[in-house]
Design a protein around this motif. Structure first.
Motif, mmCIF file in Angstrom:
data_model
loop_
_atom_site.group_PDB
_atom_site.id
_atom_site.type_symbol
_atom_site.label_atom_id
_atom_site.label_comp_id
_atom_site.label_asym_id
_atom_site.label_seq_id
_atom_site.Cartn_x
_atom_site.Cartn_y
_atom_site.Cartn_z
ATOM 1 N N ALA A 27 -20.244 -86.236 28.740
ATOM 2 C CA ALA A 27 -19.186 -85.441 28.653
ATOM 3 C C ALA A 27 -19.356 -84.654 27.239
ATOM 4 N N ALA A 28 -18.557 -83.633 27.396
ATOM 5 C CA ALA A 28 -18.860 -82.605 25.981
ATOM 6 C C ALA A 28 -17.754 -82.312 25.831
ATOM 7 N N PHE A 29 -17.618 -82.105 23.883
ATOM 8 C CA PHE A 29 -16.421 -81.224 23.511
ATOM 9 C C PHE A 29 -16.805 -80.243 22.859
ATOM 10 N N LEU A 30 -15.862 -79.581 22.087
ATOM 11 C CA LEU A 30 -16.349 -78.166 22.263
ATOM 12 C C LEU A 30 -14.985 -77.865 20.672
ATOM 13 N N VAL A 82 -9.284 -73.699 13.346
ATOM 14 C CA VAL A 82 -8.591 -73.670 12.090
ATOM 15 C C VAL A 82 -9.160 -72.684 11.954
ATOM 16 N N PRO A 83 -8.089 -72.270 11.394
ATOM 17 C CA PRO A 83 -8.332 -70.910 10.496
ATOM 18 C C PRO A 83 -9.827 -70.692 9.408
ATOM 19 N N ALA A 84 -9.361 -72.089 8.359
ATOM 20 C CA ALA A 84 -9.954 -72.370 7.124
ATOM 21 C C ALA A 84 -11.439 -73.295 7.452
ATOM 22 N N THR A 85 -11.362 -73.159 8.285
ATOM 23 C CA THR A 85 -13.009 -73.679 9.157
ATOM 24 C C THR A 85 -13.328 -72.760 10.230
ATOM 25 N N PRO A 86 -14.100 -71.649 9.594
ATOM 26 C CA PRO A 86 -14.769 -70.413 9.932
ATOM 27 C C PRO A 86 -15.790 -70.860 11.056
ATOM 28 N N ASP A 87 -17.062 -72.212 10.516
ATOM 29 C CA ASP A 87 -17.945 -72.292 10.871
ATOM 30 C C ASP A 87 -17.649 -73.681 12.510
ATOM 31 N N ALA A 88 -16.593 -74.031 12.391
ATOM 32 C CA ALA A 88 -15.805 -75.120 13.123
ATOM 33 C C ALA A 88 -16.549 -74.875 14.860
ATOM 34 N N VAL A 89 -16.837 -73.203 15.198
ATOM 35 C CA VAL A 89 -17.407 -73.712 16.581
ATOM 36 C C VAL A 89 -18.451 -74.281 16.818
ATOM 37 N N PHE A 90 -19.178 -75.064 15.810
ATOM 38 C CA PHE A 90 -20.635 -75.409 15.675
ATOM 39 C C PHE A 90 -20.487 -77.368 16.084
ATOM 40 N N PRO A 91 -19.294 -77.639 16.257
ATOM 41 C CA PRO A 91 -19.181 -79.438 16.020
ATOM 42 C C PRO A 91 -19.619 -80.199 15.866
ATOM 43 N N ASN A 92 -21.566 -80.034 16.509
ATOM 44 C CA ASN A 92 -22.106 -81.166 16.706
ATOM 45 C C ASN A 92 -22.843 -81.756 15.549
ATOM 46 N N ASN A 93 -22.421 -81.231 14.244
ATOM 47 C CA ASN A 93 -23.509 -81.009 13.630
ATOM 48 C C ASN A 93 -22.485 -81.983 12.441
ATOM 49 N N VAL A 94 -21.229 -82.507 12.566
ATOM 50 C CA VAL A 94 -19.433 -82.783 12.142
ATOM 51 C C VAL A 94 -19.684 -84.188 12.742
ATOM 52 N N PHE A 95 -19.742 -84.242 14.110
ATOM 53 C CA PHE A 95 -19.372 -85.505 15.003
ATOM 54 C C PHE A 95 -20.581 -85.215 16.122
ATOM 55 N N ALA A 96 -20.799 -86.158 15.700
ATOM 56 C CA ALA A 96 -21.597 -86.947 17.494
ATOM 57 C C ALA A 96 -20.957 -88.621 17.310
ATOM 58 N N THR A 97 -21.508 -89.192 19.267
ATOM 59 C CA THR A 97 -21.168 -90.203 19.388
ATOM 60 C C THR A 97 -22.771 -90.776 19.799
ATOM 61 N N VAL A 98 -22.629 -92.551 19.877
ATOM 62 C CA VAL A 98 -23.938 -93.660 20.652
ATOM 63 C C VAL A 98 -22.362 -94.526 21.620
ATOM 64 N N LEU A 294 -25.570 -72.159 21.809
ATOM 65 C CA LEU A 294 -25.200 -73.608 22.473
ATOM 66 C C LEU A 294 -25.629 -74.345 22.098
ATOM 67 N N ARG A 295 -26.502 -74.969 22.219
ATOM 68 C CA ARG A 295 -26.591 -76.437 21.845
ATOM 69 C C ARG A 295 -25.838 -76.207 20.470
ATOM 70 N N CYS A 296 -25.439 -75.855 19.514
ATOM 71 C CA CYS A 296 -24.498 -76.073 18.327
ATOM 72 C C CYS A 296 -23.244 -76.128 18.559
ATOM 73 N N CYS A 297 -23.063 -75.498 20.035
ATOM 74 C CA CYS A 297 -21.508 -75.718 20.019
ATOM 75 C C CYS A 297 -21.416 -76.998 20.608
ATOM 76 N N VAL A 298 -21.894 -77.171 21.007
ATOM 77 C CA VAL A 298 -21.781 -78.563 22.026
ATOM 78 C C VAL A 298 -21.848 -80.094 21.442
ATOM 79 N N GLY A 299 -20.389 -81.167 21.810
ATOM 80 C CA GLY A 299 -20.391 -81.632 20.924
ATOM 81 C C GLY A 299 -21.371 -83.215 21.961
ATOM 82 N N GLU A 300 -21.733 -83.892 22.315
ATOM 83 C CA GLU A 300 -21.921 -85.062 22.964
ATOM 84 C C GLU A 300 -21.260 -85.790 22.762
ATOM 85 N N ILE A 301 -21.218 -86.829 24.189
ATOM 86 C CA ILE A 301 -20.181 -87.520 23.958
ATOM 87 C C ILE A 301 -21.212 -88.489 24.641
ATOM 88 N N PHE A 302 -21.487 -89.736 24.855
ATOM 89 C CA PHE A 302 -22.356 -90.473 24.979
ATOM 90 C C PHE A 302 -20.983 -92.118 25.355
#
Length: 302
Positions: A27-30, A82-98, A294-302
């Motif tokens: 699955a994925a999250f944005l 959230v307007p206070a986090t304008p980079d949040a459109v790229f969540p894969n840098n912040v959250f990742a899963t195994v 695109l890749r930066c926009c996609v958080g992966e759910i494993f």
């Protein structure tokens, strides 16, 4: 093992079977680009970010189109921005899963550290999915997850580019948190901020490699050799158009932006077809003004 020695890494990597785990996410999250704007802190070490011309309305429409497109491929959830986090459109840098665990990054810039504190995203993984949180956000070493660390999930291999966004100690923390079999650390070229702009490993069987994004271009060729004959070396022009910022979602589809697909060209698309992939593209020109694709926009759910 985690090393800077390419020979030692290759010796280990060649012995790793493709049995570490699923090659692609289930699955994925944005995160929506609400409040889409230039983040001045991030612009300090992201040369891909536009100087002006941010169009929040277009970015929201493009992102909604990405959500629709990915949802036809795999379950995809989208959190409000959230307007206070304008980079949040790229969540894969912040959250990742195994499997069963969610990693939370230590981001370099304070504007991005706010993202790591989001209770709704943390709660989604811990309370809804039942994942344990592996929180790296409070330690001092930057480690921007799958921005800095490109992972071959099939074989448990990590490729970690060092920059201001990830130091060697941060790389070691990520290697342990992802539970990888072997990780290669290397310096990115001056001006590069994330590995996933210059390298993509696709479902463990193909790679897109931008040699000019590595401090040592010969190392890029070495990594490509690990995925031969399905390794495609990209030009500087293709890198600048985000052709290296691609992701495999499912066994037979590689996703990238429409701009990246154009830069890839017919020869590149033919090479991916030879590896068993079709290319799916989504227009993200406005989103790309923020310095990722695109890749930066996609958080992966494993």
């Amino acid at each position: 093992m985690i090393t800077r020695d390419p020979s030692a890494f290759l010796d280990a990597a060649r012995g790793c079977a493709a049995d570490f785990g699923p090659a692609t996410a289930r699955a994925a999250f944005l995160v929506a680009p609400d409040g889409f704007a230039r983040a001045e802190q991030s612009a300090g070490d992201n040369r891909y970010m536009a100087a002006a011309g941010f169009d929040a309305t277009r970015a929201l429409a493009e992102h909604r189109g990405l959500h629709r497109a990915l949802s036809a491929c795999l379950p995809t959830v989208c959190f409000a921005g959230v307007p206070a986090t304008p980079d949040a459109v790229f969540p894969n840098n912040v959250f990742a899963t195994v499997a069963g665990r969610c990693l939370v990054a230590r981001m370099r810039h304070p504007v991005r550290q706010r993202e790591a504190a989001r209770a709704d995203i943390r709660g989604f993984f811990s309370d809804v999915l039942g994942y344990a949180l592996h929180d790296l956000s409070t330690q001092p070493h930057p480690c921007e997850l799958t921005g800095s660390m490109v992972i071959d999930r099939a074989r448990g291999l990590g490729f970690c580019g060092l920059s201001e966004r990830c130091d060697e100690a941060g790389a070691r923390l990520m290697h342990e948190a992802f539970g990888l079999r072997a990780t290669l650390m290397f310096e990115l070229a001056p001006g590069e901020y994330h590995t996933n702009v210059v390298l993509a490993v696709l479902a463990g069987r193909a790679a897109l490699v931008c040699a000019d994004g590595f401090a040592d271009p010969a190392l890029a060729a070495t990594i490509a050799g690990l995925y031969a004959p399905h390794a495609l070396m990209l030009s500087a022009e293709a890198r600048a158009a985000y052709a290296g910022n691609a992701i495999a979602l499912g066994a037979d589809t590689v996703w990238m932006s429409a701009r990246a697909q154009r830069a890839l060209g017919e020869a590149g698309r033919f090479a991916l077809r030879a590896a068993g992939f079709r290319v799916a593209a989504v227009a993200l020109d406005a989103v790309e003004a923020a310095g990722g694709s695109l890749r930066c926009c996609v958080g992966e759910i494993f």
